[in-house]
Scaffold this motif. Structure first.
Motif, PDB file in Angstrom:
ATOM      1  N   MET A  75       1.341  -0.736  -0.248  1.00 15.94           N
ATOM      2  CA  MET A  75      -0.066  -0.302   0.167  1.00 15.94           C
ATOM      3  C   MET A  75       1.027   1.205  -0.114  1.00 15.94           C
ATOM      4  N   ALA A  76       1.792   1.440   0.867  1.00 19.57           N
ATOM      5  CA  ALA A  76       2.741   2.611   0.927  1.00 19.57           C
ATOM      6  C   ALA A  76       3.404   2.491  -0.501  1.00 19.57           C
ATOM      7  N   GLY A  77       3.710   1.098  -1.486  1.00 17.92           N
ATOM      8  CA  GLY A  77       4.309   1.595  -3.013  1.00 17.92           C
ATOM      9  C   GLY A  77       3.419   2.416  -3.665  1.00 17.92           C
ATOM     10  N   GLN A 103      10.210 -11.404  -0.745  1.00 16.79           N
ATOM     11  CA  GLN A 103      10.323 -11.851  -1.856  1.00 16.79           C
ATOM     12  C   GLN A 103       9.927 -11.764  -3.374  1.00 16.79           C
ATOM     13  N   VAL A 104       9.346 -10.595  -2.989  1.00 16.02           N
ATOM     14  CA  VAL A 104       8.302  -9.565  -4.326  1.00 16.02           C
ATOM     15  C   VAL A 104       9.852  -8.471  -4.417  1.00 16.02           C
ATOM     16  N   ARG A 105      10.706  -8.052  -3.502  1.00 15.15           N
ATOM     17  CA  ARG A 105      12.045  -7.562  -3.705  1.00 15.15           C
ATOM     18  C   ARG A 105      13.224  -8.557  -4.948  1.00 15.15           C
ATOM     19  N   GLU A 106      13.267  -9.608  -4.100  1.00 11.03           N
ATOM     20  CA  GLU A 106      13.544 -10.231  -5.547  1.00 11.03           C
ATOM     21  C   GLU A 106      13.119 -10.369  -6.801  1.00 11.03           C
ATOM     22  N   LEU A 107      11.853 -10.164  -7.197  1.00 11.41           N
ATOM     23  CA  LEU A 107      11.642 -10.138  -8.524  1.00 11.41           C
ATOM     24  C   LEU A 107      10.870  -8.653  -9.126  1.00 11.41           C
ATOM     25  N   VAL A 108      12.025  -7.709  -8.409  1.00 11.63           N
ATOM     26  CA  VAL A 108      11.509  -6.408  -9.028  1.00 11.63           C
ATOM     27  C   VAL A 108      12.929  -6.166 -10.313  1.00 11.63           C
ATOM     28  N   PRO A 166       3.253  -3.397  -7.832  1.00  7.01           N
ATOM     29  CA  PRO A 166       2.189  -3.514  -9.143  1.00  7.01           C
ATOM     30  C   PRO A 166       3.183  -5.376  -8.719  1.00  7.01           C
ATOM     31  N   ILE A 167       3.919  -5.772  -8.352  1.00  6.12           N
ATOM     32  CA  ILE A 167       3.764  -7.385  -8.327  1.00  6.12           C
ATOM     33  C   ILE A 167       3.394  -7.686  -7.476  1.00  6.12           C
ATOM     34  N   GLY A 168       2.882  -7.306  -6.036  1.00  7.12           N
ATOM     35  CA  GLY A 168       2.504  -7.458  -5.127  1.00  7.12           C
ATOM     36  C   GLY A 168       0.924  -7.464  -4.955  1.00  7.12           C
TER      37      GLY A 168
END
Length: 308
Positions: free
Chosen positions: A95-97, A164-169, A148-150
């Motif tokens: 939500m912050a992102g 986990q999501v950070r690894e996909l950026v 958006p990934i999350g």
């Protein structure tokens, strides 16, 4: 002695005055009822908002265990509240992102006076986030790229966390949003949704070849299969199976026969492929489509038979 009794209703004005009085009473009663209903609705809305409102006051204070055995009803309730608070961390991160991205895209910071230099406004989202919200430039950019990934993973029912999501950026930056989601889907399908870790995602990303080509408009499930095929060596980095030399020679031979039928000197292979695709897509004449369908079904049966 006769008595005269006045059985009249009184003056002519009296019935109207009585009606007006009754109307006023009814109106007052309706207004009070409406006010009461409005207060009830307002109270219900306030209660609903309070129930979903996040906050530290919603989390129980730390206390010693009630015993060594099973949790008491009170402890189970405290555990549930704590689980909700921990789960909120993941959602709040995304939500912050998204909030930062919305502020940045719309330049909603543009008329906010600078906290330390009130005579000017903020120029960038990074400056606004760092000064106003104490969010570093790196975190601001990372959160904006990650949300958006999350959001997509949560919508698809995955319990993804910020780590986990950070690894996909980096995957999103290189291949698009669907490509990033596809890597998570691949790991989830391979190891199980509850076995996905940031380390496992990082390993998978490192294995992806630099010349890998992905179509971002493809569904993540399809892209996941493509990535898996590339990693297993079953597909080239383009994701499209290479045409075996024998098939190429057969196509060239048939192209020569086609040229002879049409009394042409030569027909390029690309032209043959174009006509094949057009015939395959022809809804009025499904001949080629049905032929391809039959061949694919036969191939699938043969693969299953070999796998037994």
């Amino acid at each position: 002695m006769s008595q005269n009794y006045d059985l009249s209703w009184g003056d002519d004005e009296e019935p109207q005055e009585t009606a007006d009085t009754l109307t006023a009473v009814d109106t007052g009663r309706d207004e009070k009822h409406q006010e009461k209903q409005a207060r009830l609705v307002a109270d219900q809305v306030a209660a609903a908002v309070e129930e979903v409102r996040p906050g530290l006051d919603k989390i129980p204070d730390p206390v010693e265990p009630a015993g060594e055995g099973e949790l008491t009803a009170e402890e189970l309730e405290r555990l549930e509240l704590c689980n909700q608070g921990i789960a909120l961390h993941k959602t709040a991160w995304f939500m912050a992102g998204k909030s930062l991205d919305t502020v940045a895209t719309g330049k909603l910071f543009r008329r906010t006076p600078h906290k330390h230099e009130p005579d000017r406004f903020y120029k960038t989202i990074e400056e606004w986030a760092e000064v106003e919200k104490d969010i570093s430039v790196s975190k601001c950019n990372q959160w904006r790229a990650a949300w958006p990934i999350g959001e997509v993973l949560m919508a698809r029912g995955y319990d993804a966390n910020p780590g986990q999501v950070r690894e996909l950026v980096p995957v999103k930056n290189a291949y698009g949003l669907n490509g990033a989601v596809a890597v998570y889907v691949l790991v989830a399908n391979t190891d199980g949704p509850d076995k996905v870790t940031a380390a496992r995602l990082r390993e998978t990303v490192k294995l992806m070849p630099g010349d890998l080509t992905l179509e971002d408009d493809e569904d993540p499930e399809v892209l996941a299969k493509t990535i898996k095929g590339v990693l297993l060596g079953e597909l080239p980095p383009t994701g499209v199976p290479a045409i075996p030399p024998a098939v190429k020679r057969a196509v060239d031979t048939r192209a020569i026969a086609l040229a002879n039928e049409l009394d042409l000197g030569r027909i390029p292979r690309a032209q043959v492929q174009l006509h094949l695709l057009q015939a395959f897509a022809d809804e009025k004449d499904p001949t080629v489509f049905n032929a391809v369908l039959k061949r694919m079904k036969d191939e699938e049966k043969a693969q299953k038979k070999r796998g037994k």
